[in-house]
Design a protein around this motif. Structure first.
Motif, mmCIF file in Angstrom:
data_model
loop_
_atom_site.group_PDB
_atom_site.id
_atom_site.type_symbol
_atom_site.label_atom_id
_atom_site.label_comp_id
_atom_site.label_asym_id
_atom_site.label_seq_id
_atom_site.Cartn_x
_atom_site.Cartn_y
_atom_site.Cartn_z
ATOM 1 N N ASP A 206 3.529 1.440 -1.853
ATOM 2 C CA ASP A 206 3.741 1.516 -3.304
ATOM 3 C C ASP A 206 2.551 2.194 -3.986
ATOM 4 O OD1 ASP A 206 5.363 1.087 -5.432
ATOM 5 O OD2 ASP A 206 5.123 -1.072 -5.513
ATOM 6 N N ILE A 207 1.349 1.756 -3.640
ATOM 7 C CA ILE A 207 0.134 2.288 -4.260
ATOM 8 C C ILE A 207 -0.099 3.743 -3.863
ATOM 9 C CG2 ILE A 207 -2.392 2.066 -4.273
ATOM 10 C CD1 ILE A 207 -1.980 -0.979 -4.044
ATOM 11 N N MET B 198 -6.216 3.176 -8.059
ATOM 12 C CA MET B 198 -4.839 2.697 -8.223
ATOM 13 C C MET B 198 -4.689 1.270 -7.685
ATOM 14 S SD MET B 198 -1.798 3.617 -9.339
ATOM 15 C CE MET B 198 -1.847 5.403 -9.385
ATOM 16 N N ASN B 199 -4.072 0.400 -8.482
ATOM 17 C CA ASN B 199 -3.769 -0.953 -8.013
ATOM 18 C C ASN B 199 -2.263 -1.213 -8.095
ATOM 19 O OD1 ASN B 199 -3.076 -2.025 -10.697
ATOM 20 N ND2 ASN B 199 -5.264 -1.829 -11.133
ATOM 21 N N GLY B 200 -1.844 -2.361 -7.570
ATOM 22 C CA GLY B 200 -0.419 -2.651 -7.463
ATOM 23 C C GLY B 200 0.291 -2.727 -8.804
ATOM 24 N N ALA C 217 0.663 0.716 -10.310
ATOM 25 C CA ALA C 217 1.645 1.484 -9.532
ATOM 26 C C ALA C 217 3.067 1.093 -9.899
ATOM 27 C CB ALA C 217 1.398 1.273 -8.029
ATOM 28 N N ARG C 218 3.314 -0.214 -10.066
ATOM 29 C CA ARG C 218 4.663 -0.670 -10.397
ATOM 30 C C ARG C 218 5.099 -0.191 -11.782
ATOM 31 N NH1 ARG C 218 3.349 -4.731 -6.667
ATOM 32 N NH2 ARG C 218 1.800 -5.728 -7.984
ATOM 33 N N THR D 153 -0.084 6.935 -6.437
ATOM 34 C CA THR D 153 -1.239 7.829 -6.540
ATOM 35 C C THR D 153 -0.806 9.280 -6.440
ATOM 36 O OG1 THR D 153 -2.644 6.137 -5.515
ATOM 37 C CG2 THR D 153 -3.490 8.395 -5.531
ATOM 38 N N HIS E 151 0.816 -1.213 0.000
ATOM 39 C CA HIS E 151 0.000 0.000 0.000
ATOM 40 C C HIS E 151 0.851 1.264 0.000
ATOM 41 C CE1 HIS E 151 -2.978 -3.054 1.242
ATOM 42 N NE2 HIS E 151 -3.795 -2.288 0.553
#
Length: 589
Positions: free
Chosen positions: A349-350, A401-403, A406-407, A354, A347
């Motif tokens: 990371d997310i 936003m998802n993982g 985000a990556r 964001t 989270h």
């Protein structure tokens, strides 16, 4: 086949058994293997084998099969060890009378689930003792470190039938055995088992499932309360379990790190994430954290949160609400689950992605020289960014936003694409430098073993975070003056302290639990029993078997045997219904 396997379990005979049976029992082995693979029905849909067809081997892997005891006996917990799935609300009749619980919940008893998990690791523990040259008759005590996770799965309702769609939300509580260690000859701590992929859904054991909203505090308390009481009782006792034909002693250390910030605030009694008290680790306010970006220490703890709640409840100094709130630093409810003060890497990371996504939009609109934009302008910048990322990076616009997004977003390649939309060359260079620093910082709190994999980046983290903070304070003052986001504060201020204390942040993340969300949906879709009560039982059992180390080893050996048979025998497609398994690092039922 099952009997041969059970005789070999725990004695290291399984490879020999598999090699001995060879071609003659290949078909029976294949039929056994079907239980853990996706089966195509005549309709083409994926279905489960029904639970009543479980063989003896599977039943021994479920909690409640092997006997064990606790010394001293657990307080307020039955000594009966033959306990399978129980009703999550069975221990709270008085609560049900006072508050109507509109939920269905199924769970394993915590101590029974832990005993079954340790038994499942029997071969790993014995192999670990042998590989470290230790006495295989070591009775312990072994120290078991457990990572606990809890998260809401969002809307899991079936989208069919007529009438309005009523959201049906679910929550899962799970745990992962992180390591098993024992004291060696020179009083050093020797790890005889360590989970190398602690964020895989293959090692995240389901403990409790409930059809409820994670924001429903009363239901969450009612269902998880008995589970937490069992956990508390186990801290003061030792598990006595037979491993390798010898009774051995195990003590448990529980670390609740697999929670996102929303749930940490809920179970630890803090105000919601929009509070001026920005952090779940320290007492800093949002304005203080935006002025002092990097120099903070972890001060909050479960015990202190309890003490502050008592002050909030009793108000012994007869202070006004504003003064009292400042004294307790935003504690406004009773903490009921002890969590480990840490950062959830997923989270984090997310949350940071964001924030960068919004920062990209600000740079496109040149907000540093054109303050106070209209809503239409902001929407236009967002559409422009979405279209450009879709065209150049194949990043499709998303609502939340998802993982994975985000990556992909937080890379130097993405920044180069975004820079094509930014008019000023000076701002492009600033943005490139900001992302370069972030890319250097990220592995420290994302990877499982940062000190081993990135020792230089760990040592440089404080320097890089200070440079990052200086850029925010000078070049992005228009955005961060007087405010900062929760996870950005944690990334800059608390990572080095946690790495020094725990050795890792990424290993303790909630990613394994999050990955289990898709398993819940898959198992539910393939399930034959439609009653919600039985449905949760089936999902819980199948999910538990999915995470079995023993079955994973068995399947790997089966795949090797199958490949050797294919290599030595001409393949006849008419006589084989199963296609050769593809290599993967997860199990398909």
């Amino acid at each position: 086949m099952s009997e041969a396997i059970m005789q070999g379990r725990g004695s290291g005979l399984l490879p020999a058994v598999c090699l001995a049976i060879r071609v003659n029992t290949f078909l029976s082995c294949s039929q056994y293997h079907k239980m853990y693979r996706t089966v195509k029905a005549t309709t083409g849909k994926q279905i489960f084998q029904p639970l009543h067809s479980l063989r003896t081997t599977e039943k021994t892997l479920l909690p409640g099969y092997f006997p064990f005891e606790w010394q001293p006996p657990l307080e307020n917990v039955s000594t009966n060890t033959e306990v399978g799935i129980i009703d999550g609300l069975s221990c709270w009749p008085q609560c049900i009378d006072d508050y109507p619980m509109d939920t269905i919940s199924r769970r394993f008893r915590y101590d029974v689930a832990l005993a079954a998990t340790i038994k499942d690791l029997e071969e790993d523990i014995l192999q670990g003792l042998k590989s470290h040259g230790m006495d295989e008759f070591q009775s312990g005590p072994f120290t078991v470190v457990v990572k606990e996770c809890c998260d809401g799965m969002g809307d899991v309702s079936e989208k069919h039938g007529c009438g309005p769609i009523v959201p049906e939300k679910a929550v899962r509580y799970s745990f992962t055995i992180m390591s098993v260690s024992v004291t060696g000859e020179n009083n050093e701590n020797v790890k005889v088992f360590e989970e190398l992929k602690p964020n895989s859904e293959l090692c995240c054991k389901p403990l409790c499932l409930m059809l409820a909203d994670e924001s429903d505090h009363e239901t969450l308390t009612a269902v998880l309360g008995p589970l937490i009481a069992e956990r508390k009782a186990m801290k003061a006792s030792h598990l006595i379990l037979e491993i390798g034909d010898l009774l051995r002693s195990f003590r448990f250390i529980f670390r609740g790190t697999g929670y996102d910030e929303k749930l940490v605030r809920e179970v630890e009694g803090l105000e919601a994430s929009g509070s001026i008290y920005v952090c779940t680790l320290c007492d800093s306010t949002r304005s203080e954290a935006s002025v002092n970006l990097t120099c903070h220490s972890i001060t909050r703890s479960h015990t202190e949160n309890h003490e502050r709640y008592e002050i909030w409840r009793s108000n012994p100094y007869r202070e006004s609400p504003e003064v009292l709130r400042d004294r307790v630093k935003g504690i406004s409810a009773k903490p009921f689950i002890e969590t480990q003060p840490s950062i959830d890497a997923l989270h984090c990371d997310i949350g940071n992605a964001t924030e960068f996504f919004k920062l990209f939009q600000d740079e496109i609109g040149e907000l540093h020289i054109k303050p106070n934009p209209s809503k239409e302008d902001r929407k236009r910048w967002q559409v422009l960014l979405d279209q450009h990322l879709r065209k150049k990076m194949n990043l499709k616009p998303i609502m939340r936003m998802n993982g994975n997004f985000a990556r992909k977003l937080m890379t130097k390649e993405t920044v180069e694409v975004v820079c094509e939309l930014i008019p000023s060359e000076e701002r492009r260079e600033i943005l490139r430098e900001l992302m370069s620093l972030y890319v250097l910082m990220k592995p420290v709190w994302r990877t499982t073993f940062p000190i081993k994999e990135y020792p230089d980046l760990v040592h440089q983290y404080s320097f890089n975070s200070q440079k990052f903070a200086d850029l925010l304070a000078t070049k992005f003052k228009h955005r961060y003056e007087g405010k900062i986001t929760n996870y950005l504060h944690k990334t800059l201020a608390h990572v080095p302290e946690i790495i020094e204390r725990d050795g890792s942040i990424g290993a303790w993340a909630s990613e394994g639990n999050e990955s289990g969300n898709k398993l819940f949906r898959r198992f539910r879709k393939m399930n034959a029993r439609q009653s919600k009560s039985y449905e949760l039982e089936d999902i819980l059992k199948h999910h538990w078997l999915y995470t079995s180390k023993y079955l994973q080893r068995f399947m790997n050996q089966h795949n090797e045997l199958k490949q050797s048979v294919f290599a030595s025998t001409p393949f006849d497609s008419s006589s084989q219904n199963d296609s050769p398994p593809e290599p993967h690092d997860s199990i398909d039922f």
